[in-house]
Design an enzyme around this catalytic site. Structure first.
Site, PDB file in Angstrom:
ATOM      1  CB  THR A  63      39.948  28.944  72.612  1.00 34.82           C
ATOM      2  OG1 THR A  63      39.789  27.579  72.227  1.00 34.82           O
ATOM      3  CG2 THR A  63      40.943  29.618  71.676  1.00 34.82           C
ATOM      4  CG  ASN A  85      41.728  17.349  74.888  1.00 34.29           C
ATOM      5  OD1 ASN A  85      42.906  17.331  75.231  1.00 34.29           O
ATOM      6  ND2 ASN A  85      41.380  17.533  73.633  1.00 34.29           N
ATOM      7  CB  SER A 120      35.021  25.825  78.535  1.00 29.98           C
ATOM      8  OG  SER A 120      34.164  26.105  77.462  1.00 29.98           O
ATOM      9  CB  CYS A 128      38.794  21.893  70.252  1.00 25.77           C
ATOM     10  SG  CYS A 128      37.490  21.885  71.500  1.00 25.77           S
TER      11      CYS A 128
END
Length: 383
Positions: free
Chosen positions: A71, A150, A200, A325
């Protein structure tokens, strides 16, 4: 038995990562900005992690900037680039299937006076290169495209997209959200035409709360955090040494024997798809020809996704209903909506995601539970 099939939400830390994290929290716990031996020892972990990550991408160590995760990396890339280049132009281009950290950052920039163009995708979730070319003009300063979606695993044609963009405007910067692709495929930014790339740690068996942003040298970008001037002033704040060291180790480990890992993921996906094809009323939303092997999205007609998710959970099968998320509450998938999936199937979409450590026994167990639960849940829903 337990079947953890939610690896796109997060992965279990590898033992090697756990060991190095413990070492940097218990023994080598110094602040890398300190000038004494403890600080120097800690700094070595930071430099070593940057070197490991840079090697996987074939880029320079100085082009790797550590962040708190995907993020922050996406926000730094988008907001930092927009602020640095707003005198050149104010058009930003992205797609309708981006992660909230891109989508909401773009919305914030739009409120600040930038023009944001969100391009549609086809029924397979793939961006139209023709539409991309038409969206780029002399005012376009940035194009941001997710490499692997995702929710469905759809792979975007990044190299071809970058070529189209640079043909229309050589000054336009290319940002790629690689949170779901880094560690799962070979990515060489310079070859692909990428200026910035986000990744990430917790998606590749590393710690949570750590990530990185690759920024091509001499890219015009401004920081969004201000403080002590760490990381050449681009990302101030005391280095998260345990996270950074763990991320570096996870990155190196992810690219060890990668071809074997990719082959294993393809095997798992085929086994899973063969199994679910025997269950009546299941529609596969991930298109095999253009999707990554570690993500499969299905819709179970007549059964709401949250109902199926919790029913599977009771038997130790862990999956996701959309992006983990977006929130703690399930919402209708923006990605599947953009792919024009039927409303009934939108409400019954569930994501299964695998990792290199997923075992075929987990796949078989999940299929068994699906085949038993789906008919029962469907009968219950119809009453």
């Amino acid at each position: 038995m337990e079947a953890y099939l939610d690896n796109s939400a997060t992965t279990r830390c590898s033992k090697r990562v756990l060991q190095i994290v413990q070492q940097t929290m218990d023994i080598d716990y110094g602040n890398p900005s300190s000038l004494h031996t403890k600080g120097i020892d800690a700094e070595r972990y930071v430099k070593d992690a940057a070197a490991k990550i840079a090697k996987t991408l074939k880029v320079a160590e100085k082009e790797i900037y550590f962040t708190s995760g995907g993020t922050e990396s996406n926000n730094l890339a988008l907001i930092g680039t927009a602020m640095a280049n707003r005198r050149t132009g104010r058009r930003l281009v992205t797609t309708q299937i981006e992660h909230p950290s891109v989508r909401n950052a773009m919305a914030q920039l739009e409120e600040s006076g930038f023009e944001v163009v969100c391009l549609p995708v086809d029924k397979d979730g793939i961006l139209s290169l023709e539409a991309l070319g038409k969206a780029v003009n002399d005012e376009t300063i940035l194009v941001s495209i997710m490499q692997v979606n995702n929710e469905t695993g759809a792979i975007q044609p990044i190299q071809e997209a970058a070529a189209v963009v640079h043909e229309r405007n050589p000054r336009t910067l290319i940002h790629v959200d690689a949170v779901q692709s880094y560690g799962k495929m070979r990515i060489y930014p310079k070859k692909l035409g990428i200026d910035m790339l986000s990744a990430s740690g917790h998606k590749i068996h590393g710690p949570k709360g750590i990530g990185f942003l690759y920024i091509k040298d001499k890219t015009k970008i401004k920081p969004i955090l201000f403080g002590g001037g760490q990381q050449s002033g681009m990302r101030s704040g005391t280095h998260n040494v345990p996270g950074i060291a763990g991320l570096g180790e996870a990155a190196a480990q992810a690219y060890e024997n990668m071809e074997e890992k990719i082959e294993h993921l393809h095997f798992l996906r085929e086994r899973f798809l063969d199994g679910v094809s025997q269950v009546e009323g299941i529609r596969v939303n991930s298109i095999l020809e253009c999707s990554a092997p570690h993500i499969v999205n299905i819709s179970v007609s007549g059964v709401r996704s949250e109902v199926l998710l919790h029913a599977l959970e009771e038997w130790g099968v862990y999956v996701s209903a959309g992006s983990a998320c977006s929130s703690n509450h399930h919402t209708v998938s923006g990605t599947l909506s953009a792919m024009h999936v039927e409303p009934e199937l939108l409400e019954s979409a569930v994501r299964f995601s695998f990792s290199s450590t997923t075992q075929e026994e987990e796949i078989d167990y999940a299929i068994q539970r699906l085949s038993e639960l789906v008919p029962k849940l469907r009968r219950y829903t119809r009453r």
